[in-house]
Design a protein around this motif. Structure first.
Motif, short mmCIF file in Angstrom:
data_model
loop_
_atom_site.label_atom_id
_atom_site.label_comp_id
_atom_site.label_asym_id
_atom_site.label_seq_id
_atom_site.Cartn_x
_atom_site.Cartn_y
_atom_site.Cartn_z
N LYS A 292 0.85 -1.18 0.00
CA LYS A 292 0.00 0.00 0.00
C LYS A 292 0.88 1.24 0.00
N ILE A 293 0.50 2.21 -0.81
CA ILE A 293 1.21 3.48 -0.88
C ILE A 293 0.33 4.55 -0.25
N TYR A 294 0.90 5.28 0.69
CA TYR A 294 0.25 6.46 1.24
C TYR A 294 0.96 7.67 0.68
N THR A 295 0.20 8.60 0.09
CA THR A 295 0.79 9.82 -0.46
C THR A 295 -0.29 10.88 -0.60
N ALA A 296 0.11 12.11 -0.79
CA ALA A 296 -0.85 13.20 -1.00
C ALA A 296 -1.51 13.06 -2.37
N LYS A 297 -2.75 13.47 -2.45
CA LYS A 297 -3.49 13.37 -3.72
C LYS A 297 -2.79 14.17 -4.83
N THR A 298 -2.10 15.23 -4.46
CA THR A 298 -1.39 16.05 -5.44
C THR A 298 -0.25 15.28 -6.12
N LEU A 299 0.18 14.17 -5.52
CA LEU A 299 1.25 13.36 -6.10
C LEU A 299 0.73 12.13 -6.85
N ALA A 300 -0.58 12.05 -7.00
CA ALA A 300 -1.20 10.87 -7.60
C ALA A 300 -0.65 10.53 -8.98
N LYS A 301 -0.37 11.52 -9.78
CA LYS A 301 0.10 11.28 -11.14
C LYS A 301 1.61 11.44 -11.26
N SER A 302 2.30 11.51 -10.15
CA SER A 302 3.75 11.65 -10.22
C SER A 302 4.35 10.37 -10.79
N TYR A 303 5.47 10.51 -11.45
CA TYR A 303 6.15 9.37 -12.03
C TYR A 303 6.57 8.38 -10.94
N THR A 304 7.03 8.92 -9.81
CA THR A 304 7.51 8.07 -8.72
C THR A 304 6.40 7.19 -8.17
N VAL A 305 5.25 7.77 -7.88
CA VAL A 305 4.12 7.01 -7.34
C VAL A 305 3.66 5.96 -8.36
N THR A 306 3.55 6.36 -9.60
CA THR A 306 3.14 5.43 -10.65
C THR A 306 4.13 4.28 -10.79
N ARG A 307 5.41 4.60 -10.73
CA ARG A 307 6.46 3.57 -10.86
C ARG A 307 6.39 2.58 -9.71
N LEU A 308 6.24 3.07 -8.48
CA LEU A 308 6.11 2.19 -7.32
C LEU A 308 4.86 1.32 -7.42
N GLN A 309 3.76 1.94 -7.81
CA GLN A 309 2.50 1.22 -7.92
C GLN A 309 2.62 0.09 -8.94
N ASN A 310 3.20 0.37 -10.07
CA ASN A 310 3.34 -0.64 -11.12
C ASN A 310 4.37 -1.71 -10.76
#
Length: 109
Positions: free
Chosen positions: A58-76
């Protein structure tokens, strides 16, 4: 040398701070995964343990970072679900919580 080859420029430019938390009974899991995260060029500020029940990760992060490359990379990379909220008391932009499925994957290595 290996980590330089895995670094991804968008991740480095975003420079988001990450904590990796082990939510299993497998000792050292957070440190193992933190090395992978760091090899991707991400800034791991801390590792530790947590008690929240997590199936995969599970990733916890601010909604403003939802489309960040880092969050997307971790999620994938880890097949994580995302919660758009910062964890109370966290000093990082992203909290990566590791669950039982991740434990099974790394325990066999």
């Amino acid at each position: 040398i290996v980590s330089k080859n895995l670094n991804e420029e968008p991740v480095i430019l975003e420079n988001l701070k990450i904590e990796v938390l082990n939510n299993t009974d497998y000792e050292g899991l957070a440190e193992e995964v933190a090395r992978i995260v760091a090899n991707l060029g991400m800034a791991v500020l801390s590792t530790g343990n947590d008690s929240e029940k997590v199936e995969i990760c599970k990733i916890y992060t601010a909604k403003t970072l939802a489309k960040s490359y880092t969050v997307t990379r971790l999620q994938n990379y880890f097949n994580c679900e995302i919660s758009f909220a910062l964890r109370p008391g966290s000093r990082t932009d992203i909290s990566l919580l590791l669950g039982e499925k991740i434990k099974k994957e790394y325990k066999t290595k």
